[in-house]
Every structure is written in C-alpha cells, then in structure tokens.
Scaffold this motif. Structure first.
Motif, PDB file in Angstrom:
ATOM      1  N   GLY A 253      -6.303  13.949   6.025  1.00 51.26           N
ATOM      2  CA  GLY A 253      -6.723  15.070   5.195  1.00 51.26           C
ATOM      3  C   GLY A 253      -5.975  16.357   5.521  1.00 51.26           C
ATOM      4  N   LYS A 254      -4.790  16.229   6.108  1.00 50.63           N
ATOM      5  CA  LYS A 254      -3.993  17.398   6.491  1.00 50.63           C
ATOM      6  C   LYS A 254      -2.664  17.354   5.767  1.00 50.63           C
ATOM      7  N   THR A 255      -2.256  18.485   5.216  1.00 53.26           N
ATOM      8  CA  THR A 255      -0.975  18.547   4.524  1.00 53.26           C
ATOM      9  C   THR A 255       0.059  19.181   5.437  1.00 53.26           C
ATOM     10  N   MET A 256       1.284  18.689   5.293  1.00 52.57           N
ATOM     11  CA  MET A 256       2.369  19.208   6.107  1.00 52.57           C
ATOM     12  C   MET A 256       3.662  19.044   5.315  1.00 52.57           C
ATOM     13  N   HIS A 257       4.542  20.018   5.423  1.00 48.27           N
ATOM     14  CA  HIS A 257       5.839  19.924   4.765  1.00 48.27           C
ATOM     15  C   HIS A 257       6.704  18.925   5.538  1.00 48.27           C
ATOM     16  N   PRO A 258       7.569  18.178   4.835  1.00 52.86           N
ATOM     17  CA  PRO A 258       8.419  17.200   5.545  1.00 52.86           C
ATOM     18  C   PRO A 258       9.264  17.799   6.662  1.00 52.86           C
ATOM     19  N   ASP A 259       9.725  19.049   6.497  1.00 48.44           N
ATOM     20  CA  ASP A 259      10.518  19.679   7.565  1.00 48.44           C
ATOM     21  C   ASP A 259       9.676  19.865   8.834  1.00 48.44           C
ATOM     22  N   ASN A 260       8.422  20.270   8.659  1.00 49.32           N
ATOM     23  CA  ASN A 260       7.549  20.438   9.823  1.00 49.32           C
ATOM     24  C   ASN A 260       7.185  19.096  10.429  1.00 49.32           C
ATOM     25  N   LEU A 261       6.993  18.097   9.590  1.00 49.99           N
ATOM     26  CA  LEU A 261       6.691  16.756  10.101  1.00 49.99           C
ATOM     27  C   LEU A 261       7.879  16.202  10.876  1.00 49.99           C
ATOM     28  N   SER A 262       9.086  16.573  10.461  1.00 55.12           N
ATOM     29  CA  SER A 262      10.280  16.140  11.190  1.00 55.12           C
ATOM     30  C   SER A 262      10.242  16.646  12.637  1.00 55.12           C
ATOM     31  N   ARG A 263       9.770  17.875  12.839  1.00 56.11           N
ATOM     32  CA  ARG A 263       9.658  18.419  14.202  1.00 56.11           C
ATOM     33  C   ARG A 263       8.616  17.643  15.000  1.00 56.11           C
ATOM     34  N   VAL A 264       7.509  17.299  14.354  1.00 56.20           N
ATOM     35  CA  VAL A 264       6.453  16.534  15.037  1.00 56.20           C
ATOM     36  C   VAL A 264       6.982  15.166  15.432  1.00 56.20           C
TER      37      VAL A 264
ATOM     38  N   TRP B 180       0.906   9.857   3.506  1.00 59.22           N
ATOM     39  CA  TRP B 180       0.040   9.007   4.326  1.00 59.22           C
ATOM     40  C   TRP B 180      -0.902   9.875   5.166  1.00 59.22           C
ATOM     41  N   MET B 181      -0.353  10.959   5.761  1.00 57.50           N
ATOM     42  CA  MET B 181      -1.184  11.855   6.574  1.00 57.50           C
ATOM     43  C   MET B 181      -2.264  12.526   5.734  1.00 57.50           C
ATOM     44  N   GLU B 182      -1.905  12.912   4.517  1.00 54.51           N
ATOM     45  CA  GLU B 182      -2.895  13.562   3.664  1.00 54.51           C
ATOM     46  C   GLU B 182      -4.013  12.587   3.303  1.00 54.51           C
ATOM     47  N   ASP B 183      -3.652  11.321   3.081  1.00 57.29           N
ATOM     48  CA  ASP B 183      -4.661  10.313   2.744  1.00 57.29           C
ATOM     49  C   ASP B 183      -5.560   9.987   3.930  1.00 57.29           C
ATOM     50  N   HIS B 184      -4.974   9.877   5.119  1.00 58.01           N
ATOM     51  CA  HIS B 184      -5.737   9.404   6.286  1.00 58.01           C
ATOM     52  C   HIS B 184      -6.344  10.524   7.134  1.00 58.01           C
TER      53      HIS B 184
ATOM     54  N   CYS C  76       0.823  -1.227   0.000  1.00 58.96           N
ATOM     55  CA  CYS C  76       0.000   0.000   0.000  1.00 58.96           C
ATOM     56  C   CYS C  76       0.850   1.267   0.000  1.00 58.96           C
ATOM     57  N   ASP C  77       1.834   1.313   0.898  1.00 56.64           N
ATOM     58  CA  ASP C  77       2.578   2.550   1.108  1.00 56.64           C
ATOM     59  C   ASP C  77       3.800   2.656   0.210  1.00 56.64           C
ATOM     60  N   GLY C  78       4.291   1.521  -0.279  1.00 51.75           N
ATOM     61  CA  GLY C  78       5.463   1.536  -1.144  1.00 51.75           C
ATOM     62  C   GLY C  78       6.729   1.774  -0.350  1.00 51.75           C
ATOM     63  N   GLY C  79       7.688   0.907  -0.508  1.00 46.34           N
ATOM     64  CA  GLY C  79       8.958   1.080   0.178  1.00 46.34           C
ATOM     65  C   GLY C  79       9.036   0.241   1.443  1.00 46.34           C
TER      66      GLY C  79
END
Length: 172
Positions: free
Chosen positions: A127-138, A121-125, A107-110
């Motif tokens: 419905g929220k978009t986030m830049h990878p740099d911000n997700l790194s902080r989370v 994955w977050m956008e699919d599940h 499903c996710d590939g890799g």
C-alpha cells in the motif's frame, strides 16, 4: 559577574595522548576538537585554543562539556536523524525475497522484474507508492544489482533444451 572556566577532565587522557589520537583520527572535525582540548589543558586561553583549532569559542565549550561527560566518543558528531525510510526492515526483506524469487508471469506479467513492475507490486502488497528512481536506490541498498537474468521464454521446453545441450543435433 565573572564566568567560571570549565575544567577539562585530565583523568581520561593526557594532552600528549589527545594530540597523538588526533593525528590518527579519520574524522577531521573530531580531530580538530581533540587538538583544541590539549591546548586549553596546557594553559592557553580558550579563545586562542579555539582559534588555533579553527572553531568558535562556543564550539570549544560544547566540546569540553561533551568530553567531560562522554570521553572521546563525545567529540565525534552525533548521527543526524534524517527522514524515516519508506519501507520498514520487514518490508525490505520481503521485497528482497520477492526480487530473488522472480515474478510470476500469470500474476505479475513478464519474465523479469522491472522497476515499474516492482512499484506496482509494492503498491498492491504494501500500500505504499514509490517512484522507480527511488526504488532503484532501495534495491541498490539491498545489495542487488540492476543486471537482469538471461531472458527465458515462458513456454520454453526445458527437456528439449537439456537434450540439445547433451548431444546436440543429430546429423542424418
């Protein structure tokens, strides 16, 4: 019209006790407020007490009001509201569980999560978009490191690997 001076509560702490607590206080701003109060309690003018503590007279007046109402906790800065987090507590817990479980290659590939994959994955599940740099902080706030697991080929034969570990290669 003369202004009425604010009375400082003396039933909570004495001037000496406030000075002692100010010396042990880690928060510098609260310590300065704790030092200004005893000076004003012991008869120093409010302007002089504020100046010696490195604050304005209005700041000392606000500190007196908060000390009278809340005690020592009123001398500490209140938390700033800040921006609301993008992910709720429940979504963060779900994200943490998904990261620890690992991706499904079908499903996710890799074989391992990458930040861009997690963003998709977050956008699919969620419905929220986030830049990878911000997700790194989370991800770091969730106490997860950026270290990746040892790569595994999706078609690897676990039984063959276990047999090799136990006996090694047979010599002819």
């Amino acid at each position: 019209m003369a202004r009425q001076a604010l009375e400082i509560r003396t039933d909570l702490h004495t001037a000496d006790a406030l000075r002692r607590m100010a010396r042990q206080e880690q928060d510098r701003r609260a310590a300065m407020r704790m030092l200004a109060l005893p000076n004003a309690m012991e008869g120093m003018t409010r302007a002089e007490a504020a100046r010696l503590a490195g604050m304005e007279q209005q700041a000392l007046r606000d500190a007196v009001i908060r000390y009278n109402a809340e005690g020592l906790s009123g001398l500490h800065d209140r938390p700033k509201p800040g921006r609301t987090p993008t992910l709720t507590e429940g979504e963060q817990a779900t994200l943490r569980a998904v990261i620890l479980r690992g991706p499904d290659p079908a499903c996710d590939g890799g074989g391992d999560w990458t930040l861009p994959m997690l963003c998709r994955w977050m956008e699919d599940h969620f419905g929220k978009t986030m830049h990878p740099d911000n997700l790194s902080r989370v991800v770091r706030r969730l106490d997860l490191s950026r270290q990746k697991t040892r790569p595994r080929h999706p078609k690897a034969d676990e039984a063959a690997q276990a047999a090799f570990k136990k006996g090694g290669c047979a010599m002819p």
